[in-house]
Design a protein around this motif. Structure first.
Motif, short mmCIF file in Angstrom:
data_model
loop_
_atom_site.label_atom_id
_atom_site.label_comp_id
_atom_site.label_asym_id
_atom_site.label_seq_id
_atom_site.Cartn_x
_atom_site.Cartn_y
_atom_site.Cartn_z
N LEU A 177 51.23 -15.97 29.67
CA LEU A 177 50.76 -15.61 28.33
C LEU A 177 49.83 -16.68 27.75
O LEU A 177 48.85 -16.38 27.08
CB LEU A 177 51.94 -15.39 27.39
N ALA A 178 50.17 -17.94 28.02
CA ALA A 178 49.37 -19.04 27.47
C ALA A 178 48.04 -19.20 28.18
O ALA A 178 47.17 -19.92 27.70
CB ALA A 178 50.17 -20.34 27.55
N SER A 179 47.85 -18.55 29.32
CA SER A 179 46.62 -18.67 30.09
C SER A 179 45.57 -17.64 29.70
O SER A 179 44.52 -17.56 30.32
CB SER A 179 46.93 -18.55 31.59
N THR A 180 45.87 -16.84 28.70
CA THR A 180 44.93 -15.82 28.26
C THR A 180 44.04 -16.36 27.14
O THR A 180 44.35 -17.38 26.52
CB THR A 180 45.67 -14.57 27.76
N ASP A 181 42.94 -15.67 26.88
CA ASP A 181 42.02 -16.10 25.83
C ASP A 181 42.62 -15.94 24.44
O ASP A 181 42.28 -16.69 23.53
CB ASP A 181 40.71 -15.30 25.92
N ASN A 182 43.50 -14.94 24.26
CA ASN A 182 44.10 -14.67 22.96
C ASN A 182 45.61 -14.53 23.14
O ASN A 182 46.12 -13.42 23.35
CB ASN A 182 43.51 -13.39 22.35
N PRO A 183 46.36 -15.64 23.06
CA PRO A 183 47.81 -15.58 23.31
C PRO A 183 48.56 -14.66 22.35
O PRO A 183 49.52 -14.02 22.75
CB PRO A 183 48.25 -17.05 23.12
N GLY A 219 53.29 -17.00 20.30
CA GLY A 219 51.92 -17.33 19.95
C GLY A 219 51.76 -18.78 19.54
O GLY A 219 50.81 -19.46 19.95
N ALA A 220 52.68 -19.30 18.73
CA ALA A 220 52.62 -20.70 18.31
C ALA A 220 52.78 -21.64 19.50
O ALA A 220 52.09 -22.66 19.60
CB ALA A 220 53.70 -20.97 17.26
N ALA A 221 53.70 -21.31 20.40
CA ALA A 221 53.90 -22.15 21.58
C ALA A 221 52.68 -22.16 22.48
O ALA A 221 52.32 -23.20 23.05
CB ALA A 221 55.13 -21.66 22.36
N ALA A 222 52.01 -21.03 22.61
CA ALA A 222 50.81 -20.96 23.45
C ALA A 222 49.66 -21.77 22.85
O ALA A 222 48.88 -22.38 23.58
CB ALA A 222 50.39 -19.50 23.62
N LEU A 255 55.26 -24.91 27.77
CA LEU A 255 56.08 -24.79 26.57
C LEU A 255 56.60 -23.36 26.41
O LEU A 255 57.76 -23.15 26.07
CB LEU A 255 55.28 -25.20 25.33
N VAL A 256 55.72 -22.37 26.66
CA VAL A 256 56.15 -20.98 26.55
C VAL A 256 57.27 -20.68 27.55
O VAL A 256 58.28 -20.06 27.22
CB VAL A 256 54.97 -20.02 26.78
N ALA A 257 57.08 -21.14 28.80
CA ALA A 257 58.10 -20.90 29.82
C ALA A 257 59.40 -21.63 29.49
O ALA A 257 60.49 -21.10 29.70
CB ALA A 257 57.58 -21.34 31.19
N SER A 258 59.30 -22.86 28.95
CA SER A 258 60.50 -23.61 28.58
C SER A 258 61.26 -22.92 27.45
O SER A 258 62.49 -22.82 27.47
CB SER A 258 60.13 -25.03 28.17
N LEU A 259 60.52 -22.46 26.44
CA LEU A 259 61.16 -21.74 25.35
C LEU A 259 61.78 -20.43 25.83
O LEU A 259 62.84 -20.01 25.36
CB LEU A 259 60.15 -21.47 24.23
#
Length: 367
Positions: free
Chosen positions: A95-101, A287-290, A298-302
């Motif tokens: 999710l964090a690797s996209t242009d718009n998380p 979204g905030a984590a991304a 961070l997204v995966a950890s959360l």
């Protein structure tokens, strides 16, 4: 999980706490594997790892279908958890690797909710019309359907975060705090713990039938998509922190009312409100984590922390339900939601403050 908990209790004649233990074995395995693979999920090879996880989960679901004793059932659920944890880590990090998380999180949650709604109807239907336990085969088929879908995952972090990844390799990049991960785990222990027993509570305290409850839960899940749409819009209008705080308050109140009510109409309304606010909170958190960490760690950890909370949730709620009753349980769940949200709100403030830095292509720190 709500329909599985009820099926497990009926199939093996287990109490609420015992069936919660079986559910916890799967969910805890998912959490441990997700956390363990958070670092791996920042590197190339997400699709391959996700597909391996799907195959492991299929083996576990097949085993859970045909076991005849509680010990074997727990083992099968552990295998399921390992496979799903691999998929969960790879998918959430992507999710964090996209242009718009924010948009990616919304689309992912919407798709997941729709699939969950179908399964909430299909799983109990298979158990009732075929034989007990065959709902697990339905889940195995769902994993096979996921095989081509995970092929669309971004297979690695985008080039602009290469320097951040390198910092992580040398150990200089900041890591998610223990307080933040604990808050995320507690929030989802409360949320999914109560959700796992929603069918049981509705059946015992409102008199609704199991089939009616499965439909209510499915409909509430779909209707809750309003939260997935409204959440980002409200965040844009009021800011991430204010909107998230408001959704948390509504989530806590609606959850407490759903757990304690004996009224069928109120149960139905609160299930919709609860699920809507839960989705809004989830999307804003992801979204905030991304924004804070575009490598996906961070997204995966959360996500792993939330899965850890989900793993303990059914066991804790089942135990409280057996010993304390629904009134005390409702109060505890409401208070737990407020307390758990505090570090998540702090993270959301950090994400809002880091947006200008992100726009200058700087790597924001994770606080």
């Amino acid at each position: 999980m709500p329909v599985f908990v009820e099926d497990i209790a009926s199939r093996f004649r287990m109490s609420d706490s015992e069936s919660g233990l079986v559910a916890a074995s799967q969910l805890l395995a998912t959490a441990v594997v997700t956390l363990a693979m958070a670092e791996r999920a920042t590197r190339p090879g997400r699709v391959k790892s996700a597909r391996l996880g799907l195959l492991v989960a299929v083996v576990g679901f097949v085993g859970a279908t045909f076991v005849s004793d509680p010990v074997s059932l727990i083992v099968a659920n552990l295998v399921i958890g390992v496979g799903l944890g691999m998929v969960y880590a790879m998918a959430t990090a992507a999710l964090a690797s996209t242009d718009n998380p924010d948009r990616a999180s919304t689309l992912t949650v919407v798709g997941t909710v729709c699939a969950t709604a179908l399964l909430l109807v299909a799983v109990p239907a298979a158990n009732q019309n075929l034989t007990e336990g065959f709902g697990c085969l339905v889940m195995g088929v769902a994993c096979l359907i996921g095989w081509p879908l995970v092929g669309r995952l971004p297979d690695a972090s985008p080039p602009q975060v290469t320097e951040v990844v390198q910092e992580k390799k040398t150990g200089t990049a900041p890591r998610p705090s223990a307080v933040l991960l604990t808050g995320m785990a507690l929030l989802w222990a409360v949320t999914l713990g109560a959700w796992s027993y929603a069918s049981v509570l509705g059946h015992e305290h409102t008199g609704m039938s199991s089939s009616d409850l499965s439909i209510v839960l499915a409909v509430s899940s779909v209707a809750a998509l309003v939260g997935a749409v409204v959440g980002p819009y409200v965040a844009q209008r009021l800011g991430r922190m204010r909107s998230l705080a408001g959704f948390v308050v509504v989530q806590a109140v609606s959850m407490a009312l759903l757990v304690t009510t004996h009224s069928s109409p109120l149960f139905i309304v609160m299930s919709v409100v609860w699920q809507a606010t839960q989705l809004a909170v989830l999307i804003q958190t992801l979204g905030a984590a991304a924004v804070l960490d575009s490598t996906g760690r961070l997204v995966a950890s959360l996500s792993g922390a939330s899965a850890l909370g989900v793993g303990f949730g059914p066991l804790l709620v089942g135990t409280f339900l057996d010993t304390l009753g629904i009134t005390v349980l409702g109060v505890l769940l409401g208070m737990g939601t407020f307390v758990a949200s505090l570090p998540i709100l702090k993270m959301t403030v950090s994400a809002s403050e880091s947006i200008p830095a992100a726009e200058r292509d700087e790597a924001p720190s994770v606080q």
